[in-house]
Each structure stands twice: as C-alpha cells, then as structure tokens.
Design an enzyme around this catalytic site. Structure first.
Site, PDB file in Angstrom:
ATOM      1  N   GLY A   1       0.808  -1.210   0.000  1.00 46.14           N
ATOM      2  CA  GLY A   1       0.000   0.000   0.000  1.00 46.14           C
ATOM      3  C   GLY A   1       0.845   1.265   0.000  1.00 46.14           C
ATOM      4  O   GLY A   1       0.547   2.221  -0.720  1.00 46.14           O
TER       5      GLY A   1
ATOM      6  N   GLN B   1      -7.904  -0.087   3.032  1.00 44.88           N
ATOM      7  CA  GLN B   1      -8.776  -0.603   4.093  1.00 44.88           C
ATOM      8  C   GLN B   1     -10.091  -1.165   3.556  1.00 44.88           C
ATOM      9  O   GLN B   1     -10.800  -1.865   4.280  1.00 44.88           O
ATOM     10  CB  GLN B   1      -9.082   0.498   5.123  1.00 44.88           C
ATOM     11  CG  GLN B   1      -7.925   0.797   6.060  1.00 44.88           C
ATOM     12  CD  GLN B   1      -7.609  -0.343   7.029  1.00 44.88           C
ATOM     13  OE1 GLN B   1      -8.491  -1.104   7.426  1.00 44.88           O
ATOM     14  NE2 GLN B   1      -6.354  -0.468   7.408  1.00 44.88           N
TER      15      GLN B   1
ATOM     16  N   CYS C   1       1.645   2.831  12.774  1.00 47.18           N
ATOM     17  CA  CYS C   1       2.803   3.660  12.475  1.00 47.18           C
ATOM     18  C   CYS C   1       3.022   4.733  13.533  1.00 47.18           C
ATOM     19  O   CYS C   1       4.131   5.187  13.746  1.00 47.18           O
ATOM     20  CB  CYS C   1       2.630   4.329  11.118  1.00 47.18           C
ATOM     21  SG  CYS C   1       1.754   3.301   9.956  1.00 47.18           S
TER      22      CYS C   1
HETATM   23  C1  LIG Z   1      -1.883  -0.445   5.894  1.00 48.86           C
HETATM   24  C2  LIG Z   1      -2.214   0.772   5.122  1.00 48.86           C
HETATM   25  C3  LIG Z   1      -1.312   1.314   4.186  1.00 48.86           C
HETATM   26  C4  LIG Z   1       0.070   0.750   4.000  1.00 48.86           C
HETATM   27  O1  LIG Z   1       0.056  -0.497   3.363  1.00 48.86           O
HETATM   28  P1  LIG Z   1       1.387  -1.399   3.398  1.00 48.86           P
HETATM   29  O2  LIG Z   1       1.083  -2.529   2.481  1.00 48.86           O
HETATM   30  O3  LIG Z   1       1.546  -1.839   4.822  1.00 48.86           O
HETATM   31  O4  LIG Z   1       2.510  -0.546   2.934  1.00 48.86           O
HETATM   32  C5  LIG Z   1      -1.696   2.413   3.449  1.00 48.86           C
HETATM   33  N1  LIG Z   1      -2.911   2.966   3.613  1.00 48.86           N
HETATM   34  C6  LIG Z   1      -3.803   2.481   4.491  1.00 48.86           C
HETATM   35  C7  LIG Z   1      -5.139   3.126   4.608  1.00 48.86           C
HETATM   36  C8  LIG Z   1      -3.496   1.377   5.274  1.00 48.86           C
HETATM   37  O5  LIG Z   1      -4.379   0.925   6.155  1.00 48.86           O
END
Ligand SMILES: *Cc1c(COP(=O)(O)O)cnc(C)c1O
Length: 386
Positions: free
Chosen positions: A71, A179, A325
C-alpha cells in the site's frame, strides 16, 4: 489462554489457502518472468492470471494494474508519479487531513520540493467537507487524493462524489483503498477514480505486495527505473509468490465479502452498544453508519490508550491505539485531532478491528473484561476525577 486478535486493520494472518497457492512459486516455478524459456512462461502466466483476477474484481482492464510492494509504495507511486508527470500543468495537490501517513508524508515531501498541498478538513465523524474540497480547487490543481476508508476510525468517504468533482474540473483522482478492498465493494468506475491503491496483507494475502490501478491514458512517471517490468512502469523482478498470493486472496475475499461484511457489521454494532452502555464517559469515534464493517474506535476519558492495551494484552487480547505507524510516537493521532478530540481524549482511544475469524464469544469476552480494566485505570488516574 487463547489469544484474541482484534487488530486486522494493522494486518491479517495470511490465509492458509493463499500460502498453499504461493508455495510452488518459490523453489519449483522459480523462473524469472522476463526470460524466454518455458520455466519463465509458467511464472509469467501466473502473474498475468493474478492480474486478471484483480482487474476483474475492481472492474478494470489487466493493463491498468501495476503490482507493487504494498500500500505504501502504491500511494507513493500514485502521488509522486502524477506530480512529476503533470508538473508542467501545475503544482497543486488536494488531500484530506486524515490520510494514512503513506499519503500524508508523501504530500509533505512534495511540499518541500516545490509543490503546494491543501489539506481539506473533515467533520466530527471524519467525513471530508465536500464544499471545502471543491473550494480548494485551483487552475493549477493536478491531483486530488482522498482515502476510501480511514484506517483508524473506519469512516468511509464519498469517493464517487469526489470523483465527479475531480472529473468536472479535469483533475486526476487517486484513492487509497487499502482498508476497503476485499471488505466492501471497490470498483474503479463506480468510484470515479483514476488511481487506486490496495495491499494484500489487509485482506489475508501476504505482506509486502500490493497493486496500483492506473486508469488507461493516465500519464504517470515511474518511481523505480531499471528493467522493463510492469510495462515499464515499475522496474524490479516481480515478486512472483507474492503476486500469486495476492491473486488467491482476491479470489477468496470476493467469494465471501458480502456475507462477511454483514456478519462483522452486526458484531461491530453489538460490541459498540455494549461497551458504551457498560463504560461511562466513553464515546465512539468515526461515522456511526458509514464506517468499515470491522472498525471500532472508542475514546475513554481520563486514561491512556497504551495502558488499556497493556492490560488487554495480559488477557491475550490484541488491539491498537489507532495507526500502527504512530504507536511509537507520543503525538496523538492526527486523525483523532482532526475530528475535534482534545489531546487528552485522543490519547485515551483504542481501536478494535475485527476479522473473518473473529467470533461473538471473543467479543463477549472483551466486553466482560474491558469495564474492569477501565475502572482500575481510572481509579489510579489523576486525569479522571468523576
Ligand atoms: C496499511 C495501510 C497502508 C500501507 O500499506 P502497506 O502494504 O503496509 O505498505 C496504506 N494505507 C492504508 C489506509 C493502510 O491501512
């Protein structure tokens, strides 16, 4: 004691069927997809199969999908890639105050590099103020990026309407659907988006793999240079097992999505009702109705979210104070501050995020245990004197 995992917004366990689908692609089908021998054809086909599955799930063409490392990379690629590709047209970007750090910090980075960013506020439920968003549009606006649903408070944004506004003004529109994808319907055309980020580990796929949907005809500058992979949009030998796992996870999620969303919505609503009834001076954060089926975020006056988590952990219950985070920083969540919470109340918030294995019995156990924990902590807290 059996542990109770209520942090699915942070990550999900990989579905064993996903692991099974991935396994042959480590040591048996290991060919580099870019090579020309038949060993490579197998891996190339596996990647294209996963691409077709994902494309069909979001109503896209397979050519519109780029696989990424997750993400965060998808968000970075979308925003920096558009910012660079359209810099002759303008340098203004519009986003919301409650984005994931992968979007927010990318925007902050661009601000240090000559771009101008407007952070549109949200109302007390965390819904973006559409009139303020439209007012923020300027002749030099090149991109709007607003998340589909918030990872901390679960509020679902009016993405379709934002997309209409963006279209009307000829502005590219990106949404972080990390999400929502796999949990509620996500269709690129219904949502009126040009770019859309997803991440496999948020819907029972493996960690470290995701995708970015890029609508046909969208000019975007690659952020990784080297080989010709992903139609020259992202250099790097493909994460074949990861991509296969992502495809399998999409397949599984699509089958059970509607039933699972209903089931979790019921569990969620009953849990919220029980907690707010049993625990005084507690409040629900996020939208009461337009929220993720699995998201519960509650503030408890007069105590620290971290102390609640440590106490829950003693009972084997895993929850979160919001974003994984920001859990190591002392700053309260930017999302909770943006919906109008005081620093104190923002610090006293806990997120419970349900998953497909979450049972009513597990939640009943939390409802039994939590009031005692809150009462004990409040009795020791100088901040709580009621
Ligand atoms: C978890 C998350 C991310 C990051 O995704 P990763 O695959 O862990 O890098 C970005 N945006 C949202 C809304 C998330 O919940």
């Amino acid at each position: 004691m059996k542990s109770i995992y209520l942090d699915h917004a942070a990550t999900c366990p990989t579905d064993p069927k996903v692991v099974e689908a991935m396994l042959p692609y480590f040591s048996d089908h290991y060919g580099n997809p870019s090579s020309i021998y038949s060993l490579s054809r197998t891996t190339r086909n596996a990647i294209e199969n996963a691409r077709t599955i994902l494309a069909s799930a979001i109503g896209a063409d397979p050519k519109e999908i780029v696989f990424t490392s997750g993400g965060s990379e998808s968000d970075n690629f979308a925003i920096k890639g558009i910012a660079h590709a359209l810099k002759d047209k303008g340098n203004h970007i519009i986003t919301s105050q409650i984005e994931h750090h992968a979007v927010l910090y990318t925007c902050k980075f661009l601000e240090k590099n000559g771009y101008d960013v407007t952070y549109v506020p949200v109302d007390e439920h965390g819904t973006i103020k559409l009139d303020e968003l439209e007012k923020a549009i300027r002749p030099d606006t090149i991109l709007i990026t607003v998340m589909h649903a918030n990872n901390e408070i679960g509020t679902i944004q009016p993405i379709r309407q934002i997309g209409e506004i963006a279209k009307k003004h000829g502005i590219k529109f990106h949404t972080d659907a990390v999400q929502t994808f796999g949990h509620i319907p996500v269709n690129a055309n219904d949502l009126n988006v040009d770019l859309l980020s997803i991440s496999a580990h948020k819907f029972y796929g493996p960690k470290g793999v995701g995708a970015l949907y890029i609508r046909k005809g969208t000019k975007i500058t690659p952020q990784s240079h080297g080989g010709d992979q992903e139609r020259r949009r992202r250099a790097s030998t493909e994460n074949v097992p990861g991509i296969v796992g992502l495809g399998k996870a999409v397949e599984i999620a699509t089958e059970s999505m509607a039933d699972e969303a209903d089931r979790q919505t019921k569990l969620r609503n009953d849990f919220i009702k029980a907690i707010l009834e049993k625990i005084p001076d507690s409040r629900l954060n996020g939208h009461p109705v337009d929220r993720l089926p699995n998201n519960i975020n509650i503030s408890f006056e007069g105590i620290e979210g971290e102390s609640i988590l440590l106490n829950l952990d003693m009972y084997g219950i895993a929850a979160s104070t919001g974003s994984a985070c920001s859990s190591s920083s002392l700053e309260p969540s930017h999302v909770l501050l943006s919906i109008g919470l005081t620093h104190e109340l923002a610090h006293g918030s806990v997120r419970f995020s349900l998953g497909k294995h979450t049972t009513r019995e597990e939640l009943d156990r939390v409802v039994d245990i939590l009031p005692g924990i809150i009462q004990k902590l409040r009795a020791m807290s100088p901040l709580y004197n009621k």
